[in-house]
Design a protein around this motif. Structure first.
Motif, mmCIF file in Angstrom:
data_model
loop_
_atom_site.group_PDB
_atom_site.id
_atom_site.type_symbol
_atom_site.label_atom_id
_atom_site.label_comp_id
_atom_site.label_asym_id
_atom_site.label_seq_id
_atom_site.Cartn_x
_atom_site.Cartn_y
_atom_site.Cartn_z
ATOM 1 N N LEU A 1 0.827 -1.204 0.000
ATOM 2 C CA LEU A 1 0.000 0.000 0.000
ATOM 3 C C LEU A 1 0.866 1.261 0.000
ATOM 4 O O LEU A 1 0.492 2.272 -0.607
ATOM 5 C CB LEU A 1 -0.932 -0.007 1.217
ATOM 6 C CG LEU A 1 -1.972 -1.133 1.237
ATOM 7 C CD1 LEU A 1 -2.844 -1.044 2.488
ATOM 8 C CD2 LEU A 1 -2.837 -1.092 -0.025
ATOM 9 N N LEU A 2 2.003 1.192 0.659
ATOM 10 C CA LEU A 2 2.929 2.330 0.626
ATOM 11 C C LEU A 2 3.413 2.566 -0.798
ATOM 12 O O LEU A 2 3.439 3.708 -1.281
ATOM 13 C CB LEU A 2 4.111 2.071 1.553
ATOM 14 C CG LEU A 2 5.235 3.121 1.528
ATOM 15 C CD1 LEU A 2 4.695 4.502 1.890
ATOM 16 C CD2 LEU A 2 6.359 2.724 2.475
ATOM 17 N N ASN A 3 3.795 1.490 -1.491
ATOM 18 C CA ASN A 3 4.252 1.639 -2.872
ATOM 19 C C ASN A 3 3.150 2.214 -3.756
ATOM 20 O O ASN A 3 3.403 3.094 -4.590
ATOM 21 C CB ASN A 3 4.696 0.274 -3.417
ATOM 22 C CG ASN A 3 5.966 -0.223 -2.765
ATOM 23 O OD1 ASN A 3 6.758 0.558 -2.262
ATOM 24 N ND2 ASN A 3 6.162 -1.527 -2.772
ATOM 25 N N ALA A 4 1.934 1.706 -3.575
ATOM 26 C CA ALA A 4 0.806 2.228 -4.348
ATOM 27 C C ALA A 4 0.588 3.701 -4.041
ATOM 28 O O ALA A 4 0.350 4.508 -4.949
ATOM 29 C CB ALA A 4 -0.453 1.428 -4.038
ATOM 30 N N GLY A 5 0.693 4.054 -2.756
ATOM 31 C CA GLY A 5 0.485 5.442 -2.357
ATOM 32 C C GLY A 5 1.531 6.373 -2.924
ATOM 33 O O GLY A 5 1.223 7.498 -3.352
ATOM 34 N N ILE A 6 2.781 5.937 -2.956
ATOM 35 C CA ILE A 6 3.844 6.766 -3.518
ATOM 36 C C ILE A 6 3.604 6.998 -5.005
ATOM 37 O O ILE A 6 3.825 8.105 -5.518
ATOM 38 C CB ILE A 6 5.225 6.122 -3.270
ATOM 39 C CG1 ILE A 6 5.580 6.229 -1.785
ATOM 40 C CG2 ILE A 6 6.306 6.796 -4.105
ATOM 41 C CD1 ILE A 6 6.849 5.543 -1.390
ATOM 42 N N CYS A 7 3.127 5.955 -5.697
ATOM 43 C CA CYS A 7 2.793 6.133 -7.113
ATOM 44 C C CYS A 7 1.639 7.133 -7.276
ATOM 45 O O CYS A 7 1.621 7.930 -8.223
ATOM 46 C CB CYS A 7 2.434 4.795 -7.745
ATOM 47 S SG CYS A 7 3.835 3.657 -7.916
ATOM 48 N N GLN A 8 0.686 7.098 -6.334
ATOM 49 C CA GLN A 8 -0.397 8.090 -6.358
ATOM 50 C C GLN A 8 0.179 9.495 -6.204
ATOM 51 O O GLN A 8 -0.218 10.435 -6.897
ATOM 52 C CB GLN A 8 -1.390 7.819 -5.219
ATOM 53 C CG GLN A 8 -2.198 6.552 -5.353
ATOM 54 C CD GLN A 8 -3.438 6.704 -6.227
ATOM 55 O OE1 GLN A 8 -3.594 7.710 -6.916
ATOM 56 N NE2 GLN A 8 -4.302 5.710 -6.192
ATOM 57 N N LEU A 9 1.136 9.641 -5.284
ATOM 58 C CA LEU A 9 1.754 10.948 -5.057
ATOM 59 C C LEU A 9 2.461 11.462 -6.306
ATOM 60 O O LEU A 9 2.436 12.651 -6.609
ATOM 61 C CB LEU A 9 2.757 10.866 -3.904
ATOM 62 C CG LEU A 9 2.171 10.685 -2.501
ATOM 63 C CD1 LEU A 9 3.265 10.306 -1.514
ATOM 64 C CD2 LEU A 9 1.474 11.970 -2.053
ATOM 65 N N CYS A 10 3.100 10.536 -7.031
ATOM 66 C CA CYS A 10 3.846 10.938 -8.222
ATOM 67 C C CYS A 10 2.932 11.432 -9.336
ATOM 68 O O CYS A 10 3.388 12.100 -10.259
ATOM 69 C CB CYS A 10 4.703 9.780 -8.713
ATOM 70 S SG CYS A 10 6.098 9.420 -7.628
ATOM 71 N N LYS A 11 1.650 11.089 -9.253
ATOM 72 C CA LYS A 11 0.695 11.606 -10.229
ATOM 73 C C LYS A 11 0.352 13.063 -9.935
ATOM 74 O O LYS A 11 -0.236 13.750 -10.764
ATOM 75 C CB LYS A 11 -0.576 10.759 -10.216
ATOM 76 C CG LYS A 11 -0.368 9.352 -10.746
ATOM 77 C CD LYS A 11 -1.578 8.470 -10.489
ATOM 78 C CE LYS A 11 -2.796 8.932 -11.223
ATOM 79 N NZ LYS A 11 -3.968 8.045 -10.992
ATOM 80 N N GLY A 12 0.716 13.507 -8.724
ATOM 81 C CA GLY A 12 0.493 14.902 -8.367
ATOM 82 C C GLY A 12 -0.946 15.243 -8.054
ATOM 83 O O GLY A 12 -1.337 16.418 -8.077
ATOM 84 N N ASP A 13 -1.761 14.254 -7.734
ATOM 85 C CA ASP A 13 -3.176 14.466 -7.459
ATOM 86 C C ASP A 13 -3.435 14.194 -5.976
ATOM 87 O O ASP A 13 -3.574 13.049 -5.558
ATOM 88 C CB ASP A 13 -4.009 13.523 -8.327
ATOM 89 C CG ASP A 13 -5.509 13.798 -8.239
ATOM 90 O OD1 ASP A 13 -5.931 14.470 -7.266
ATOM 91 O OD2 ASP A 13 -6.245 13.326 -9.115
#
Length: 282
Positions: free
Chosen positions: A196-208
């Motif tokens: 979930l941390l990895n998924a969350g970091i990818c979410q952050l990289c989308k800038g949304d």
């Protein structure tokens, strides 16, 4: 006689066997395969890896002519091991042939392992697109054999490469899917916070920021223990720093987490992804 010369001698005998008549009822292809294998062994002792690889390909071809697909596939695997020392491209070609043969005879677990090996070779060559193709094939084959752990290892590689190529949504979906599967396994559920941390970091990289906050709510529903973890706090604090455009807070959050749980704890690429999130602020 040198080992290389022995190899050449065995090859000549193999070619003579193939071109001659079979007078004793044995298969000339099997006899030739045995001679080519001896040639390959001699070339290996001489460290003539390309010649050894070529000899093993001849072994495989002989077995194919005698309809021995498993032995042929094994010959291509042996050839790949030799070519791996000199030519990854040739190694990939041989392994691909082996995979196709193993699939034909229903040896899906072995085929999966060699698909993964091809993915690793493409990874070494920095060809992430092709690496993804073969890791996906490996994951599908492992799943067909109910080898969930091996399949998930391949999927994590796919997600890692997708994130490196900025295909964040693909990476998110993979990490979230692995997390959902792991929740139902007593041995794997402790890894869920990392996925979930990895998924969350990818979410952050989308800038949304809205997307990450929505994701955090979903993750709480998926794993009720997640809000009490440092991984959750890291994601929430970074999201807040990005939302407030607070560079100092962002930096402090990363330093605090890294001081207690070094970022090498995450997948290697995550430090770069976190840094990408930082760029969004400046």
């Amino acid at each position: 006689m040198s080992d290389a010369a022995k190899g050449e001698e065995f090859e000549k005998k193999a070619e003579k066997k193939l071109n001659g008549w079979n007078l004793f009822g044995s298969s000339k292809f099997e006899d030739a395969a045995e001679l080519y294998e001896k040639a390959a062994s001699s070339y290996k002792l001489a460290k003539s890896w390309d010649k050894a690889g070529a000899a093993y390909i001849n072994v495989a071809d002989c077995h194919l002519k005698s309809e021995s697909k498993h032995e042929a596939a094994s010959g291509y695997v042996d050839a790949a091991k030799c070519y791996n020392k000199t030519s990854p491209k040739e190694a990939i070609s041989c392994l691909t042939k082996a995979v196709n043969l193993f699939k034909e005879i229903g040896r899906f677990n072995i085929a999966a392992r060699h698909c993964k090996e091809i993915g690793e070779l493409y990874e070494q060559e920095q060809d992430l697109e092709q690496a993804i193709v073969f890791y996906e094939q490996a994951a599908d084959l492992f799943e067909s054999e109910e080898s969930t752990t091996s399949a998930n290892q391949c999927k994590q590689k796919i997600a890692q490469f997708a994130a490196q190529m900025e295909q964040y949504q693909k990476a998110i979906e993979i990490y979230e899917d692995i997390a959902r599967q792991s929740m139902n396994n007593n041995l794997l559920k402790y890894s869920v916070k990392g996925y979930l941390l990895n998924a969350g970091i990818c979410q952050l990289c989308k800038g949304d920021v809205v997307a990450i906050n929505n994701a955090l709510e979903r993750y709480q529903e998926l794993d009720p223990t997640f809000p009490g973890t440092r991984e959750y706090k890291l994601l929430a604090d970074i999201a807040a720093a990005i939302d407030e455009e607070d560079v100092a807070r962002f930096t402090d959050v990363i330093k605090e987490f890294d001081s207690m749980t070094p970022l090498v704890y995450l997948l290697a690429f995550n430090f770069q992804l976190v840094s990408n999130s930082f760029v969004l602020l400046v």
